[in-house]
Design an enzyme around this catalytic site. Sequence first.
Site, PDB file in Angstrom:
ATOM      1  CB  SER A 171      -1.040  -0.188   0.950  1.00 51.96           C
ATOM      2  OG  SER A 171      -0.320   0.181   2.409  1.00 51.96           O
ATOM      3  CE  LYS A 224      -3.059   2.437   4.644  1.00 51.34           C
ATOM      4  NZ  LYS A 224      -2.280   1.116   4.980  1.00 51.34           N
TER       5      LYS A 224
END
Lengths: 217, 217
Positions: free
Chosen positions: A121, A164
């Site tokens: 990701s 993230k």
Amino acid sequence: MALTTRQFEILTFIQEWIRERGFPPSHGDVAERFGFNRNAAREHLLALARKGEIELSPNDARGIRVLKDASGPRQFELPLFGNIAAGAPLTAPENAQEWLRIDPDLFRPRADFLHRVSGDSMVDAGILDGDLVGIHHQSEAANGDIIAACLLDRRTGYESITLKRYRRRGRQVSLIAENPRYAPIEIDLAKDEAAQELPAFRIAGVMVGLFRTGRPK
Amino acid sequence: MALTTRQFEILTFIQEWIRERGFPPSHGDVAERFGFNRNAAREHLLALARKGEIELSPNDARGIRVLKDASGPRQFELPLFGNIAAGAPLTAPENAQEWLRIDPDLFRPRADFLHRVSGDSMVDAGILDGDLVGIHHQSEAANGDIIAACLLDRRTGYESITLKRYRRRGRQVSLIAENPRYAPIEIDLAKDEAAQELPAFRIAGVMVGLFRTGRPK
DNA sequence: CTCAGTGCTGTGCAAATGCACAGTATCCAA
DNA sequence: TTGGATACTGTGCATTTGCACAGCACTGAG
């Protein structure tokens, strides 16, 4: 693989022996220490080798190499944390999976621990599956920082860490992947606090570096 | 007390052996390495013990402890090399720009030095501008390996290291960037050798890992 | 010239050592 | 109920290994 208590005792004995004398114990030394047969010692060593704790050099006297050394100077080492069951403080030194000899001060600001990235990701930020990211412990972050976010699943009680990019507008937090194939995770802090329980989201720290090992794919 | 050259050689051998295998060599191992008698090896060890370099544990197989580790705190450090003027061996320890406290054995295979990447030609492999890549010293590489290629500019005499993916067909070597905006560098080994001078291209080593520091952009 | 130190060869031995094979007992999961 | 892992005892053997003793050749200091 997990060690039995007996195996852990023996591994600790081997580490201490090496630290004190500079060379590993023989099968006989292990047997003498624990009061059992030399062959029992051998089987314990084979078990430890199977479980990846030590490496045995066949036919060589004292041919033992300790792979993951729990002892030694922690001064220039960093703990690696995985995802641990609820309650257990995720980033307490005693819960470290492993200690890697990397000087924490090489990172700026200093790294407090490492976290293993799983998944793709964050590829567009040059962070690949399996990379270890250095995290500086802090509970606040600036917009645009890449953070280690700690997410608590209130049903199962399990905590997990994800990496993230952090963006916050008022009480709305977005955890954004660096890969167009992943949607951002949206968190409403107001709603989160209203739950009057443990917060489901907290910042474990900010990313301050990365360590990758192995030949590239 | 001062060591003879022979004794120094043997001490160095013992240190390397321990670093590579985790346990000391036996008398026979030393003898085999230097091509002499086992007893000669023993006398060298006794001499080293007399001179305070090592400690011997009587009657114990491989009972050697190295007291003064000449490599010292360098044991868990890696040299960082930049681009250096011609002639100077690029990767000689004494030419290191800096030593970073990262355990070389964290990489697999072991890293011998670090190289700072400049430019964005390898972004698609997750290697960014400013990253330090761990390089394992070897002069051959397999197709698909990412290598530290050493390129010599014959006019100026300057050597430089670039990181590229290696591909070879016969005597034609391609150094391929992991970024569509960069064209591969093509090298004709036959032509290279025909020049009858220093080769313009050689493999400095293969990439075995990466270290990045600082908050992501 | 002698002597100590270095640097080897060569032989031999007893102990240390790794390892294979044959058992025993317990526990735990399929 | 079977099978595998753990955790041992016990025996035996071929090597490995440290160590002792006997030499030889060279070097450099006194």
